[in-house]
Design an enzyme around this catalytic site. Structure first.
Site, PDB file in Angstrom:
ATOM      1  N   ASP A 353       2.343  12.778   3.024  1.00 31.64           N
ATOM      2  CA  ASP A 353       3.642  11.716   3.623  1.00 31.64           C
ATOM      3  C   ASP A 353       4.186  10.144   3.971  1.00 31.64           C
ATOM      4  OD1 ASP A 353       6.456  13.116   4.491  1.00 31.64           O
ATOM      5  OD2 ASP A 353       5.642  12.205   6.719  1.00 31.64           O
ATOM      6  N   GLU A 406       4.425   9.730  -1.262  1.00 31.31           N
ATOM      7  CA  GLU A 406       5.374   9.977  -0.574  1.00 31.31           C
ATOM      8  C   GLU A 406       5.672   7.851  -0.320  1.00 31.31           C
ATOM      9  OE1 GLU A 406       9.099  10.186   2.461  1.00 31.31           O
ATOM     10  OE2 GLU A 406       7.329  10.656   3.356  1.00 31.31           O
TER      11      GLU A 406
END
Length: 676
Positions: A353, A406
């Site tokens: 993330d 990401e």
């Protein structure tokens, strides 16, 4: 990534943490009675451990840090080991000593700040915390950073757990994974939030209606297999105090959240999914951590896991702490954590993330809020080195496991090899494609002709990285509308638009990800507080959309042209990328064998084209294998035996072509060969 943080929610979490730290948690009586004094006959975290830890190469650090049940001199108990370099004293307090703060001291066994003790009577299931006296004499209660399990929120103590006894049955899957080329294989990911996918009726014992990990495994696997996804990606698994954070404010990096069961329950989930030939990916959050008083922030009374300088150690926009990627012990904490989930829970990938926030020192910061690197630049050199180390390590130890970034900027070489000065990720989320795609799809069809190249631009850089096309949870929350309600028009027109959009996603180069509810046209935005609206599958439009997505996924897995050449420029070719007046796109996915090439034609207006002609570079017979207006998707077409012969009539700057009726919002896919 989830960034939802209301003042009320923050206040609730902080208040809970203060209450837990300020008073003794409810004690559970030990069958062994009050804990005896800790045994000190040996050092468990020895010199070899200390050396590896100080050099960030203790890759199985979780086997030594944290709480580990053991028997010493015939006494059952638990070893407690914690890193607290700024502490004057460290105690462990819990169910085994009636939560007396200073009853059970740990001994400092290394100058680097390792504290440990064997505590008789502390057994599996007991809750505990560390009570730490800091450098300035201040005392804090802290959960164990390496705990394998945690108390269910709103409590926040750690729990003694044993993760070694689970009997895995997924050997066939693991062996197959190690032999599979992930780049040439289908990868269709179903992104899921376990707490809101489906719920039981609320009861006194389970007021939230959560599925246990084991129940969830059986229910989810059935749906995923029926639809044809290859993998699930789970969000919100690592322990976190606040439901509204969706798991992106992690407080227990080594603990599967207790909301849905025990660590063994989660091991069962992964094992069962593997037995059903479904891969499991996990959202992992190494970029930052919350400031909760019981957590990592100021762990031993001073910054330990974060930078001392708030310009380097805090995200002003998110109100969270940033890991100190240059400190070996902190880096080792994260490296071992990644391996822990992969090797102890058999995960098939980590979706990392907020990578952008790790790479840029000035991410989300104004002038004066950040510190340049030693060369005067904005690149976080320590984070770059950490990510290279991480990805190289995972690739070396766990063949076939994916590391997915990401990353939302144009940072180069995210998926290039570390040896080629890349970061070494397996895949990168294609956020640029997602943004352009959604902006185009939301337009009234009349205005699409003025924005035609929003849909074609991404093909110009499709081979720059190894991409996954994503329509994630972040796109269907906070007044962004659900996928079907992003579409223009009314009623069935919304569904026809979405079918056209999904067909383009399937045909575009890159692997693919859909968030739960998007495959059947969930009307409401996603909320972590409620289950998906499954009764919608009784409605005609929703059921037709689900049938359509299922067939898209079947086609994706069946035809290698759609998954073998994702980053190969020769795997994709435009037939007509410039038909903006009619808002029609046509392109080919080329199969490297010369057989089963796929021609896509997609109409993004409500205007039917009964005289439509499409070009082709060869004189081939084209059999239609998908028609978005056929009967099982709610239309009136019959797909059987529709074969079109390309003749020598120039069209779309191609020497051959054929004509057929293209419906309003119509999607047609044709199969043809260039080798007999």
């Amino acid at each position: 990534m989830a960034r939802k943080k209301t003042e009320e929610a923050e206040k609730t979490v902080k208040t809970t943490a203060k209450k837990t730290a300020a008073k003794k948690p409810a004690a559970k009586k030990s069958s062994a009675g009050k804990a005896k004094a800790p045994a000190r006959k040996r050092v468990r975290f020895g010199k070899a451990d200390q050396k590896m830890f100080s050099n960030a190469i203790h890759y199985e650090l979780y086997n030594k840090m944290g709480a580990h049940p053991d028997t010493v001199d015939g006494q059952e108990g638990t070893w407690f080991t914690v890193w607290a370099p700024n502490a004057q004293a460290v105690y462990v307090t819990g169910d085994f000593n009636d939560w007396e703060p200073e009853a059970t001291p740990l001994k400092k066994v290394a100058d680097m700040g390792i504290w440990e003790a064997f505590v008789p009577g502390a057994v599996e299931g007991h809750l505990y915390k560390y009570y730490i006296t800091g450098r300035m004499g201040n005392s804090v209660y802290k959960a164990d950073p390496y705990a394998f399990a945690a108390e269910k929120r709103p409590g926040n103590a750690s729990r003694i757990a044993n993760i070694e006894n689970f009997k895995w049955k997924d050997t066939r899957w693991i062996n197959k994974r190690g032999k599979t080329d992930v780049y040439e294989s289908p990868l269709a990911i179903y992104e899921v939030h376990p707490g809101s996918w489906m719920k039981h009726a609320a009861t006194e014992e389970n007021p939230e209606g959560f599925y246990n990990y084991r129940q969830f495994a059986h229910a989810l696997a059935g749906y995923v297999k029926d639809m044809g996804y290859t993998h699930v990606e789970l969000i919100g698994i690592a322990e976190h105090p606040l439901d509204q954070s969706w798991g992106y404010q992690v407080s227990g990096y080594y603990a599967p959240t207790s909301r849905y069961g025990t660590p063994q329950d989660f091991q069962y989930f992964v094992d069962y999914m593997h037995q059903q030939n479904i891969g499991v990916i996990f959202d992992w959050v190494p970029a930052h951590f919350p400031k909760d008083e019981f957590g990592l922030a100021n762990f031993d009374g001073d910054p330990e896991y974060e930078h001392w300088d708030p310009r380097q150690g805090e995200h002003p926009d998110w109100g969270t702490k940033i890991f100190n990627f240059g400190r070996p012990e902190v880096k080792n904490f994260l490296l071992a954590n990644a391996l822990y989930w992969i090797e102890k829970f058999h995960l098939d990938g980590l979706r990392v993330d907020a990578v952008s926030s790790m790479l840029y020192l000035n991410y989300g910061k104004q002038d004066g809020q950040w510190v340049a690197n030693k060369y005067g630049g904005y690149e976080n050199l320590e984070a770059m080195e950490f990510l290279k180390h991480l990805n190289s390590l995972v690739a070396k130890r766990n063949k076939g496991v994916m590391m997915i970034a990401e990353e939302s900027t144009a940072w180069p070489k995210i998926t290039a090899d570390v040896e080629d000065d890349g970061l070494g990720f397996t895949f990168k989320w294609n956020m640029g494609w997602m943004h352009d795609f959604l902006e185009y799809m939301k337009l009234d069809p009349y205005f699409r002709k003025y924005n035609h190249h929003k849909m074609t631009f991404s093909t110009s850089y499709a081979s720059a990285e190894k991409y996954i096309l994503v329509l994630s949870h972040d796109e269907v929350v906070h007044l962004k509308c659900s996928m079907v309600n992003k579409m223009p028009g009314l009623g069935s027109d919304k569904f026809e638009n979405l079918k056209a959009g999904y067909a383009y996603m399937l045909g575009h180069q890159g692997k693919m990800l859909l968030f739960m509810g998007q495959d059947f046209g969930q009307f409401r935005e996603w909320s972590e507080e409620r289950a998906l609206d499954w009764p919608l599958l009784e409605e005609t439009d929703n059921k037709n959309l689900q049938n359509y997505v299922r067939d898209l996924l079947t086609m994706y897995k069946k035809y290698p042209a759609l998954h073998e050449r994702e980053d190969d420029p020769a795997g994709f070719g435009w037939i007509n990328a410039d038909d903006n007046d009619r808002s029609i796109y046509s392109f080919v996915r080329w199969d490297k064998t010369g057989k089963n090439h796929l021609l896509f034609v997609i109409n993004y207006t409500p205007v039917a084209r009964p005289d439509y002609r499409v070009g082709l570079p060869v004189a081939a017979s084209c059999r239609q294998i998908l028609d978005s207006r056929c009967e099982k998707y709610g239309g009136d077409h019959n797909l059987k035996k529709k074969v079109y012969k390309a003749v020598e009539v120039e069209c779309d700057n191609q020497p051959y072509s054929f004509a057929y009726d293209l419906p309003a919002y119509g999607v047609a896919v044709f199969k043809f060969n260039t080798v007999l």
